[in-house]
Design an enzyme around this catalytic site. Structure first.
Site, mmCIF file in Angstrom:
data_model
loop_
_atom_site.group_PDB
_atom_site.id
_atom_site.type_symbol
_atom_site.label_atom_id
_atom_site.label_comp_id
_atom_site.label_asym_id
_atom_site.label_seq_id
_atom_site.Cartn_x
_atom_site.Cartn_y
_atom_site.Cartn_z
ATOM 1 N N ARG A 169 0.821 -1.206 0.000
ATOM 2 C CA ARG A 169 0.000 0.000 0.000
ATOM 3 C C ARG A 169 0.855 1.255 0.000
ATOM 4 O O ARG A 169 1.930 1.294 0.591
ATOM 5 C CB ARG A 169 -0.891 0.019 1.240
ATOM 6 C CG ARG A 169 -1.774 1.258 1.337
ATOM 7 C CD ARG A 169 -2.664 1.201 2.540
ATOM 8 N NE ARG A 169 -2.160 2.049 3.599
ATOM 9 C CZ ARG A 169 -2.876 2.439 4.639
ATOM 10 N NH1 ARG A 169 -4.121 2.035 4.784
ATOM 11 N NH2 ARG A 169 -2.352 3.204 5.557
ATOM 12 N N CYS A 183 -0.045 5.438 0.816
ATOM 13 C CA CYS A 183 -1.096 6.335 1.310
ATOM 14 C C CYS A 183 -0.512 7.731 1.384
ATOM 15 O O CYS A 183 0.497 7.943 2.063
ATOM 16 C CB CYS A 183 -1.601 5.877 2.678
ATOM 17 S SG CYS A 183 -3.018 6.839 3.272
#
Length: 128
Positions: A102, A104
């Site tokens: 991920r 972010c």
């Protein structure tokens, strides 16, 4: 060969792009914001409410390819305010139990002034 993803269970693209593209056993889904697939209106005013709608939209895209959240290999998350990071993560963690890779980041603004957007890449079983 590219296969374009098209489902009425997720919001239609609001620009010159597709909901997603499948190629070589991978589904690349466009970023999802908290829009109702029925009305096209923003759902929720808090980061939690909006993140829940985003996850419902992602679920619809995954379902359209017979995939699940555990098939997601990478996400990119965009937040309008990094102060929402912990609250966003509390919703995110309920869905992405497989803990995909991920990124972010906080951004200056998102379409329709929403609080979050998430795009995903998933491994899928292509039809033979």
């Amino acid at each position: 060969m590219l296969k374009y993803v098209e489902t009425k269970n997720a919001p239609a693209a609001i620009g010159p792009y597709s909901q997603g593209i499948v190629v070589n056993g991978m589904a690349f889904f466009s970023g999802q914001i908290p829009l109702s697939p029925v009305t096209g209106e923003v759902i929720g005013t808090t980061i939690e409410e909006q993140a829940e709608q985003v996850m419902q939209n992602i679920s619809a895209l995954l379902d359209s390819q017979n995939a699940k959240f555990t098939d997601v290999v990478k996400t990119t998350c965009f937040l309008a305010n990094m102060d929402d990071f912990a609250a966003f993560n509390s919703v995110y963690a309920k869905y992405f139990t497989g803990k995909p890779a991920r990124s972010c980041v906080a951004v200056k603004a998102l379409p329709k002034d929403v609080l979050c957007e998430v795009e995903v890449i998933a491994a899928i079983q292509e039809e033979v």
